[in-house]
Design a protein around this motif. Structure first.
Motif, PDB file in Angstrom:
ATOM      1  N   ARG A 352     -10.344   1.348  23.833  1.00 55.04           N
ATOM      2  CA  ARG A 352     -10.437   2.981  23.471  1.00 55.04           C
ATOM      3  C   ARG A 352     -11.796   3.168  23.248  1.00 55.04           C
ATOM      4  O   ARG A 352     -12.378   4.558  23.717  1.00 55.04           O
ATOM      5  CB  ARG A 352      -9.662   3.235  22.373  1.00 55.04           C
ATOM      6  CG  ARG A 352      -9.800   4.613  21.532  1.00 55.04           C
ATOM      7  CD  ARG A 352      -8.997   4.662  20.205  1.00 55.04           C
ATOM      8  NE  ARG A 352      -9.322   5.728  19.822  1.00 55.04           N
ATOM      9  CZ  ARG A 352      -9.324   6.162  18.364  1.00 55.04           C
ATOM     10  NH1 ARG A 352      -8.876   5.137  17.498  1.00 55.04           N
ATOM     11  NH2 ARG A 352      -9.498   7.264  17.855  1.00 55.04           N
ATOM     12  N   TYR A 353     -12.853   2.436  22.694  1.00 55.99           N
ATOM     13  CA  TYR A 353     -14.092   2.693  22.550  1.00 55.99           C
ATOM     14  C   TYR A 353     -14.897   2.947  23.834  1.00 55.99           C
ATOM     15  O   TYR A 353     -15.563   3.860  23.898  1.00 55.99           O
ATOM     16  CB  TYR A 353     -14.717   1.250  21.857  1.00 55.99           C
ATOM     17  CG  TYR A 353     -16.058   1.656  21.360  1.00 55.99           C
ATOM     18  CD1 TYR A 353     -16.040   1.774  19.799  1.00 55.99           C
ATOM     19  CD2 TYR A 353     -17.075   1.397  21.882  1.00 55.99           C
ATOM     20  CE1 TYR A 353     -17.570   1.979  19.212  1.00 55.99           C
ATOM     21  CE2 TYR A 353     -18.313   1.663  21.255  1.00 55.99           C
ATOM     22  CZ  TYR A 353     -18.178   1.952  19.904  1.00 55.99           C
ATOM     23  OH  TYR A 353     -19.808   2.020  19.284  1.00 55.99           O
ATOM     24  N   ARG A 355     -13.566   4.078  26.662  1.00 54.64           N
ATOM     25  CA  ARG A 355     -13.028   5.175  27.130  1.00 54.64           C
ATOM     26  C   ARG A 355     -13.612   6.223  26.673  1.00 54.64           C
ATOM     27  O   ARG A 355     -14.027   7.266  27.326  1.00 54.64           O
ATOM     28  CB  ARG A 355     -11.451   5.223  27.081  1.00 54.64           C
ATOM     29  CG  ARG A 355     -10.588   4.242  27.731  1.00 54.64           C
ATOM     30  CD  ARG A 355      -9.378   4.807  27.950  1.00 54.64           C
ATOM     31  NE  ARG A 355      -8.530   4.829  26.658  1.00 54.64           N
ATOM     32  CZ  ARG A 355      -7.908   3.970  25.998  1.00 54.64           C
ATOM     33  NH1 ARG A 355      -7.648   2.738  26.602  1.00 54.64           N
ATOM     34  NH2 ARG A 355      -7.411   4.195  24.744  1.00 54.64           N
ATOM     35  N   ASP A 356     -13.908   6.437  25.440  1.00 59.80           N
ATOM     36  CA  ASP A 356     -14.506   7.362  24.615  1.00 59.80           C
ATOM     37  C   ASP A 356     -15.995   7.701  25.180  1.00 59.80           C
ATOM     38  O   ASP A 356     -16.488   8.737  25.312  1.00 59.80           O
ATOM     39  CB  ASP A 356     -14.504   7.387  23.193  1.00 59.80           C
ATOM     40  CG  ASP A 356     -13.055   7.465  22.520  1.00 59.80           C
ATOM     41  OD1 ASP A 356     -12.072   8.153  23.200  1.00 59.80           O
ATOM     42  OD2 ASP A 356     -12.736   7.074  21.375  1.00 59.80           O
ATOM     43  N   THR A 359     -16.008   9.162  28.468  1.00 59.06           N
ATOM     44  CA  THR A 359     -15.856  10.608  28.393  1.00 59.06           C
ATOM     45  C   THR A 359     -16.859  11.488  28.029  1.00 59.06           C
ATOM     46  O   THR A 359     -16.959  12.500  28.616  1.00 59.06           O
ATOM     47  CB  THR A 359     -14.546  11.000  27.544  1.00 59.06           C
ATOM     48  OG1 THR A 359     -13.241  10.083  27.678  1.00 59.06           O
ATOM     49  CG2 THR A 359     -14.258  12.226  27.286  1.00 59.06           C
ATOM     50  N   LEU A 360     -17.724  10.829  27.327  1.00 59.01           N
ATOM     51  CA  LEU A 360     -18.935  11.393  26.922  1.00 59.01           C
ATOM     52  C   LEU A 360     -19.804  11.658  28.210  1.00 59.01           C
ATOM     53  O   LEU A 360     -20.456  12.739  28.360  1.00 59.01           O
ATOM     54  CB  LEU A 360     -19.579  10.657  25.856  1.00 59.01           C
ATOM     55  CG  LEU A 360     -19.446  11.321  24.386  1.00 59.01           C
ATOM     56  CD1 LEU A 360     -18.111  11.095  23.932  1.00 59.01           C
ATOM     57  CD2 LEU A 360     -20.356  10.501  23.317  1.00 59.01           C
ATOM     58  N   ALA A 548     -13.002  18.688  25.095  1.00 63.57           N
ATOM     59  CA  ALA A 548     -12.797  17.616  25.230  1.00 63.57           C
ATOM     60  C   ALA A 548     -13.981  16.558  24.865  1.00 63.57           C
ATOM     61  O   ALA A 548     -13.521  15.345  24.495  1.00 63.57           O
ATOM     62  CB  ALA A 548     -12.227  16.886  26.533  1.00 63.57           C
ATOM     63  N   TRP A 549     -15.336  16.999  25.307  1.00 63.42           N
ATOM     64  CA  TRP A 549     -16.090  16.170  25.049  1.00 63.42           C
ATOM     65  C   TRP A 549     -16.289  15.804  23.400  1.00 63.42           C
ATOM     66  O   TRP A 549     -16.695  15.008  22.846  1.00 63.42           O
ATOM     67  CB  TRP A 549     -17.532  16.721  25.547  1.00 63.42           C
ATOM     68  CG  TRP A 549     -18.850  15.963  25.260  1.00 63.42           C
ATOM     69  CD1 TRP A 549     -18.917  15.261  24.567  1.00 63.42           C
ATOM     70  CD2 TRP A 549     -19.780  16.596  25.822  1.00 63.42           C
ATOM     71  NE1 TRP A 549     -20.501  14.794  24.759  1.00 63.42           N
ATOM     72  CE2 TRP A 549     -20.834  15.516  25.438  1.00 63.42           C
ATOM     73  CE3 TRP A 549     -20.299  17.566  27.146  1.00 63.42           C
ATOM     74  CZ2 TRP A 549     -22.285  15.818  25.945  1.00 63.42           C
ATOM     75  CZ3 TRP A 549     -21.556  17.612  27.421  1.00 63.42           C
ATOM     76  CH2 TRP A 549     -22.768  16.976  26.915  1.00 63.42           C
ATOM     77  N   ALA A 552     -13.903  13.777  21.871  1.00 66.12           N
ATOM     78  CA  ALA A 552     -14.167  12.251  22.113  1.00 66.12           C
ATOM     79  C   ALA A 552     -15.415  11.429  21.448  1.00 66.12           C
ATOM     80  O   ALA A 552     -15.278  10.654  20.717  1.00 66.12           O
ATOM     81  CB  ALA A 552     -14.650  11.803  23.718  1.00 66.12           C
ATOM     82  N   SER A 555     -13.797  11.119  17.974  1.00 67.15           N
ATOM     83  CA  SER A 555     -12.957   9.648  17.900  1.00 67.15           C
ATOM     84  C   SER A 555     -14.151   8.412  17.920  1.00 67.15           C
ATOM     85  O   SER A 555     -13.990   7.598  17.067  1.00 67.15           O
ATOM     86  CB  SER A 555     -12.424   9.443  19.272  1.00 67.15           C
ATOM     87  OG  SER A 555     -11.420   8.228  19.139  1.00 67.15           O
ATOM     88  N   LEU A 556     -15.140   8.493  18.661  1.00 69.76           N
ATOM     89  CA  LEU A 556     -16.135   7.304  18.912  1.00 69.76           C
ATOM     90  C   LEU A 556     -16.798   7.482  17.475  1.00 69.76           C
ATOM     91  O   LEU A 556     -17.312   6.301  17.072  1.00 69.76           O
ATOM     92  CB  LEU A 556     -17.104   7.770  19.885  1.00 69.76           C
ATOM     93  CG  LEU A 556     -18.019   6.543  20.538  1.00 69.76           C
ATOM     94  CD1 LEU A 556     -17.203   5.285  20.768  1.00 69.76           C
ATOM     95  CD2 LEU A 556     -18.923   7.025  21.484  1.00 69.76           C
TER      96      LEU A 556
END
Length: 620
Positions: A352-353, A355-356, A359-360, A548-549, A552, A555-556
């Motif tokens: 997940r880390y 993936r975030d 995403t950035l 979405a950015w 993410a 979350s990160l």
């Protein structure tokens, strides 16, 4: 009964003994465990009948064994850093060993971005102003050429990372870039009229129609397109993978938080000087005589500078590895294993880390591309000649360097005051605001044309300036905040995830974002007929991507904070890993430590559970 000392007969103690401490000066452990003198009037008798005079009576600290060990650990852990800090040489409050890493890294970043600015401005002039080409080539070039080559490089880099040591990997990657740019300036461009299939491309264009101008231009000026892709990869590979990967390996989190934003100060001085360099060579072509290919002359000079800077980067990398002391990483996670390409991708996709982080990077690429390609089309319409186009790009690079320099000065305050999370959210916010302003000017440029005329501007020129401001502020936020945030996020990861994660994210996700933006633009143009008709929809897509950015990034931030706390806890445990004295069986019963030298145990006959004022007499 009086206490006596055996020494060649019986000698009685003096009637008025002087008060003095009979405890010798011991180390830190002994000082903590030693009894504290306590003056009492008169005298007292111990359980075995020995007299205690004033000055000899002391109070027991009455610490349990666990409490005494805890005191030792805390005291020695606190005293060790103080002792070490006095011995470490410093300059202006910074350790010399830290400066031996930070200064060369700053110079490396200067050289890398100096080259990148020259390459970025040159690649646009080559592909946009070439005969039979236009700005419409850029979306096709990014989608169908740049992305496949980036993916291929990532696959090759992943395999090389499994078989080559770190130093050999660095040289193996950067040397081909230096060789190509030197060969392009002195071989490929002078021979472009012979190696480009101009006649064949014209024949295909007449058969297929003007809508295939972009794809056919890739074949028509293939060597220019190769230069474009290599310049793009320089930004992804050399800046992101090689430099930041090396910086993450030799710096700690505390050093990164303090110095990463400052790396950009020297780098943006490079942007300013490289922008002036591009403008100088652009203006130089105007003063050459007729029939002289001024662009070829200036291209040779600029590629010579690129090669020289590349060799300087290699030298600085060699110097740091030879003379600087590199930190040792805690092997808290699994050892590095050799993984296949598909296994590496699956491993990264399962995190997940990662993936975030991806995403950035993808969100930034799509967002900036939605605005940048449209701006470059307006730029060519305003400045059709290569001289004017290149000169404006030189001014643009200089302005970017100045604004980014100011942002770099503010970035350290932002990191220290508000932390990683706020710094990571600034870039998408700036890009959203400036992007909306640019698209709004394009949509409503007609109604506000009379007002713009009062300022000596046309709607086209105003759109060029606003688009330039959008790119300047977005790129300055990226260099000063987004890149340091992204690179700091890699530091707590284990080496395997760090190396392969950076290769996948920076080499694949970066062009994937740009290609994704290009695909969106191609689809919108084909669906709605023109870029102007698709502008409202592009604005809506930009809004969704930025949201979405931001999600993410949030979350990160939580994951990064958790990893930071875990790493700090491990470091604290390593610093506190002092030598714990072992308690013997008898010592553990009476609450004292087994030490050499003067005994700390009570003398025979004294009970450890006796009154605090009762302790054994010190043997003389």
């Amino acid at each position: 009964m009086e206490a006596v000392l055996q020494s060649k007969g019986f000698l009685t103690l003096p009637p008025n003994p002087k008060a003095r401490s009979l405890l010798p000066s011991h180390g830190l452990r002994q000082r903590i465990l030693s009894t504290k003198p306590l003056n009492l009037p008169g005298l007292s008798l111990s359980s075995n009948g020995f007299q205690r005079f004033q000055g000899f009576v002391s109070r027991n600290a009455s610490f349990s064994p666990k409490e005494r060990v805890s005191l030792i650990c805390r005291a020695e852990a606190a005293a060790a850093p103080a002792a070490d800090s006095d011995e470490i040489p410093k300059f202006m409050g910074i350790e010399i060993e830290t400066l031996k890493k930070i200064i060369p890294l700053g110079l490396m970043f200067f050289c890398i971005l100096f080259n990148y600015t020259i390459l970025r401005d040159t690649k646009d002039v080559l592909v946009v102003t070439a005969k039979g080409s236009s700005a419409e080539i850029i979306p096709f070039l990014k989608t169908w050429v740049n992305l496949p080559m980036a993916v291929g490089f990532m696959l090759l880099y992943t395999k090389l990372a499994n078989v080559l040591p770190r130093k050999a990997l660095f040289y193996t990657v950067i040397v081909p870039f230096i060789a190509f740019f030197g060969a392009f300036g002195f071989l490929l461009y002078p021979l472009s009229n012979f190696i480009h299939p101009q006649a064949f491309a014209d024949k295909l264009l007449n058969s297929l129609g003007p809508r295939f101008l972009g794809p056919l231009a890739i074949m028509r000026i293939w060597s220019f397109c190769l230069f474009y892709v290599m310049a793009e990869l320089w930004g992804s590979v050399v800046v992101s993978v090689l430099f930041w990967g090396f910086a993450n390996q030799i710096t700690t989190v505390d050093e990164a938080k303090k110095f990463y934003p400052l790396f950009g100060l020297g780098a943006n001085v490079a942007l300013i000087f490289s922008g002036r360099t591009v403008k100088y060579f652009s203006n130089m072509r105007k003063h050459l005589g007729p029939g002289v290919d001024g662009w070829a002359i200036s291209l040779k000079a600029m590629m010579s500078i690129v090669v020289g800077m590349g060799l300087t980067i290699c030298f600085l990398y060699w110097w740091v590895n030879k003379y600087a002391s590199l930190p040792t990483r805690s092997k808290k996670k699994k050892e590095k294993v050799n993984m296949g390409t598909m296994e590496s991708l699956k491993f990264l996709a399962s995190s997940r880390y990662i993936r975030d982080l991806a995403t950035l990077v993808v969100a930034y690429g799509i967002s900036i591309n939605l605005v940048e390609v449209t701006w470059k089309s307006k730029l060519k319409a305003q400045f059709p000649s290569p001289n004017e186009y290149s000169s404006f790009m030189g001014d643009f690079s200089t302005a970017t360097g100045i604004v980014t320099f100011i942002m770099m000065l503010l970035s350290q305050y932002i990191f220290n005051k508000y932390g990683w999370g706020v710094a990571a959210n600034i870039t998408p916010t700036v890009l959203l605001i400036t992007g909306v302003a640019f698209f709004s000017l394009i949509l409503f440029g007609g109604p506000i044309a009379p007002m713009l005329t009062q300022f000596g501007l046309t709607p086209l020129l105003a759109a060029v300036y606003v688009g330039a401001m959008q790119n300047i502020f977005s790129k300055s936020a990226k260099y000063s905040l987004f890149d340091p945030c992204k690179e700091m996020a890699y530091i707590p990861l284990d080496e395997d995830t760090k190396v392969k994660g950076k290769a996948a994210i920076d080499v694949v996700c970066n062009p994937l974002g740009k290609s994704g933006g290009a695909l969106i633009q191609q689809f919108m143009i084909l669906t709605f007929g023109s870029l102007a008709n698709s502008t409202p929809y592009l604005g809506g897509i930009l809004l969704v991507i930025v949201l979405a950015w931001l999600g993410a990034a949030r979350s990160l931030d939580s994951q990064f904070t958790a990893l930071r706390k875990e790493e700090e806890l491990e470091k604290e445990m390593e610093r506190s890993a002092v030598k714990i004295p072992v308690l013997s069986k008898n010592d553990s019963e009476n609450g004292s430590l087994a030490t050499s030298g003067t005994p700390l145990n009570p003398t025979k006959g004294d009970s450890p559970s006796s009154s605090p004022e009762t302790s054994a007499p010190t043997n003389a």
